[in-house]
Design an enzyme around this catalytic site. Structure first.
Site, PDB file in Angstrom:
ATOM      1  N   PHE A 117      29.718  81.569  18.949  1.00  0.00           N
ATOM      2  CA  PHE A 117      30.804  81.246  19.876  1.00  0.00           C
ATOM      3  C   PHE A 117      31.440  79.911  19.478  1.00  0.00           C
ATOM      4  CE2 PHE A 117      32.252  79.273  23.911  1.00  0.00           C
ATOM      5  CZ  PHE A 117      33.319  80.122  24.138  1.00  0.00           C
ATOM      6  N   GLN A 118      32.762  79.905  19.337  1.00  0.00           N
ATOM      7  CA  GLN A 118      33.528  78.718  18.962  1.00  0.00           C
ATOM      8  C   GLN A 118      33.090  78.120  17.632  1.00  0.00           C
ATOM      9  OE1 GLN A 118      33.922  76.178  22.494  1.00  0.00           O
ATOM     10  NE2 GLN A 118      35.652  77.467  23.089  1.00  0.00           N
ATOM     11  N   LYS A 145      25.891  70.598  16.594  1.00  0.00           N
ATOM     12  CA  LYS A 145      25.405  70.146  17.892  1.00  0.00           C
ATOM     13  C   LYS A 145      23.958  69.656  17.834  1.00  0.00           C
ATOM     14  CE  LYS A 145      24.872  71.457  22.677  1.00  0.00           C
ATOM     15  NZ  LYS A 145      25.205  72.399  23.744  1.00  0.00           N
TER      16      LYS A 145
END
Ligand SMILES: Cc1ncc(C[n+]2csc(CCOP(=O)(O)OP(=O)(O)O)c2C)c(N)n1
Length: 542
Positions: free
Chosen positions: A83-84, A133
């Protein structure tokens, strides 16, 4: 999320939340152009990162130091269409000077230092740092290695330490001096490199010592005082006829920090056929790339101009003094109507007491701003030259205004480009950034309409453009807004806008079908300008 979680611990970092990430990149670029320091922008992974792309390409084409920090999906998810997730390094590879995917938290601090250094060093440019992240969430000992003398984060492109490259060969310098001494009709073409290297005084001293006239390219504007008796104006597609004529008649061109862009040269085969070319340029790959060069001097423009100054004897340019003076007398504006761009720009200059920075967008108004604003102070004209990015002016002016709180910063846009990033008024209001916005509203995508008029038989396909009521728009954002329809309203509106402590918006209803003259048709030579309304419709050639 981890970046923003940590941010409140660093109150010395001024963070500005924009409304669209494209504006973040342009604002960082505007800040960089105004200060010479890297401007930093941050975006989330995926769509946030891709929204930076136009701003990075803009900075890349104009050699400005922007550092973009993007979030990335956790390392274990990379390559799985998470996702993204986007491959932002891959996407931006051709439009960044350098990019780094940080794979270990131990490398993070050095990667950021490196990004700041690379962006400002040598020929400046954008650098992207992509941080997964889980790397952001990992812990590392804070690394304090690397330079502590401020030479990284405090680096300025205008105050670079002497370059590490070998000095220019003495024989090349003496060849340049000989060419400059022997030429009868020499010309200096000054580009962005003059501003990037802060070579204002050296350029001016060289021109004054030799009497050589100076022309400034779109990005060289404000590198040399506009009203100086040796300043001729801007060359190229919308350059003044006399400037292009000077190029075509010159027997020597000294190019300083420019890349002989196609908008400057017109048809290359017919460019300055009688001239030898000396090219001073930091980036060796630019020398001979577009224009055949007789002598290339690789290095910092300021350093090389100093070397030339130390060697060149005073001279005049008698052989071409009269022509130069007649060239200067030819400078004129060919705009009809009561509410002229020249009048608006003069009013801005007067109301600002000669102290302001102008950030222009892209289109007809950009050419008027380039040719008509009386720039006296260095680096006070900021615009997207190489990429020609509509929507640049408003966010770039935010960055410039943050960098220059002591003077008015005006964003001058057309009604088309303004609508591409006008959402940033909210940012200005929230952050107290007092950008003054001028919208030259002609009801068209004016520059494209002009091409349609000249080269497509007036077929105005998709160029008429509707605008909202800008006064009400200003009201909706709670800022000063004013519509100016006549010449006698200009001074007051401009004065009032400058007097506002915050942002202000002035819409100028200019003549709808005004054209920018002269114009070199695409593919034509600098000797073939269109100087007035074409009699009969022509068909497209390019
Ligand atoms: C992002 C972007 N899209 C398209 C273009 C092509 N383009 C160049 S000038 C122009 C029209 C500009 O119109 P406007 O902003 O109203 O300014 P004007 O020319 O009327 O002064 C367009 C569409 C561009 N330069 N940038």
């Amino acid at each position: 999320m981890p970046f923003y979680h940590a941010l409140p611990e660093y109150p010395e970092l001024r963070h500005v939340l924009v409304r669209h990430e494209q504006a973040a990149a342009h604002a960082a670029d505007g800040y960089a152009r105004a200060t010479g320091r890297a401007g930093v922008c941050v975006a989330t992974s995926g769509p946030g990162a891709t929204n930076l792309v136009t701003g990075l390409a803009t900075a890349h084409m104009d050699s400005t130091p922007v550092v973009a920090i993007t979030g990335q999906v956790p390392r274990a998810m990379i390559g799985r269409d998470a996702f993204q997730e986007t491959d932002i390094i891959g996407i931006t590879q051709p439009i960044t000077k350098h990019s780094i995917l940080v794979e270990q938290v131990d490398e993070l601090a050095d990667a950021v230092r490196e990004a700041l250094r690379v962006s400002t060093e040598g020929r400046p440019g954008p650098v992207l740092v992509d941080i997964p992240k889980d790397v952001q969430q990992a812990k590392a000992d804070r690394r304090t290695g690397g330079p502590t003398d401020g030479s990284v984060t405090g680096a300025k492109f205008g105050a670079r330490s002497p370059s590490a490259r070998p000095p220019v060969r003495l024989s090349a310098l003496s060849d340049a001096v000989r060419l400059l001494t022997e030429a009868e009709r020499p010309l200096i073409m000054a580009g962005h490199g003059v501003i990037l290297s802060g070579a204002y005084d050296e350029l001016r001293a060289l021109a004054e010592r030799t009497g050589i006239p100076v022309i400034t390219t779109l990005l060289g504007i404000s590198g040399f005082p506009e009203s100086h008796p040796l300043h001729l104006g801007m060359p190229g597609m919308h350059g003044e006829v006399h400037v292009n004529r000077a190029i075509q008649q010159a027997d020597l061109i000294l190019g300083v920090g420019l890349r002989f862009d196609d908008r400057v040269t017109g048809n290359l085969a017919a460019f300055a056929r009688g001239a030898r070319v000396i090219h001073i340029e930091l980036d060796p790959s630019e020398i001979g790339k577009n224009v055949a060069t007789d002598l290339g001097l690789v290095g910092d423009a300021r350093e090389i101009l100093r070397e030339l100054l130390a060697r060149v004897a005073p001279r005049g340019c008698e052989a071409w003094r009269e022509e130069i003076e007649s060239f200067r007398r030819e400078r004129q504006e060919s705009f009809r109507g009561d509410l002229s761009p020249a009048g608006i720009l003069a009013a801005i200059d007067v109301a600002a007491g000669g102290r302001c920075t102008i950030v222009s967008d892209v289109g007809q108004h950009q050419m008027w701003v380039a040719k008509l604003y009386p720039y006296q102070r260095p680096n006070t004209h900021l615009t997207s030259g190489g990429l020609g990015t509509m929507g640049f002016a408003v966010p770039a002016a935010m960055g410039a205004a943050l960098a220059r709180p002591d003077e008015p910063v005006w964003a001058v846009s057309g009604d088309g480009g303004f609508q591409m990033n006008m959402q940033e008024i909210a940012t200005m209001v929230q952050e107290g950034i007092p950008v003054k916005m001028a919208v030259f509203n002609n009801g068209y995508l004016g520059m494209v309409r002009q091409w349609q008029q000249f080269f497509h038989g007036r077929r105005y396909s998709a160029t008429p453009i509707w605008s909202p009521d800008y006064v009400k728009l200003a009201e909706a954002y709670g800022i000063y807004g004013r519509r100016v329809e006549r010449g006698d309203q200009v001074n007051e509106a401009v004065r009032e806008a400058i007097a506002q402590p915050g942002p202000a918006l002035v819409e100028f209803l200019i003549e709808q079908e005004a054209n920018v003259f002269p114009m070199i048709p695409p593919g034509a030579s600098l000797s073939e300008p269109i100087e007035g309304e074409p009699a009969a419709p022509r068909l497209a050639t390019a």
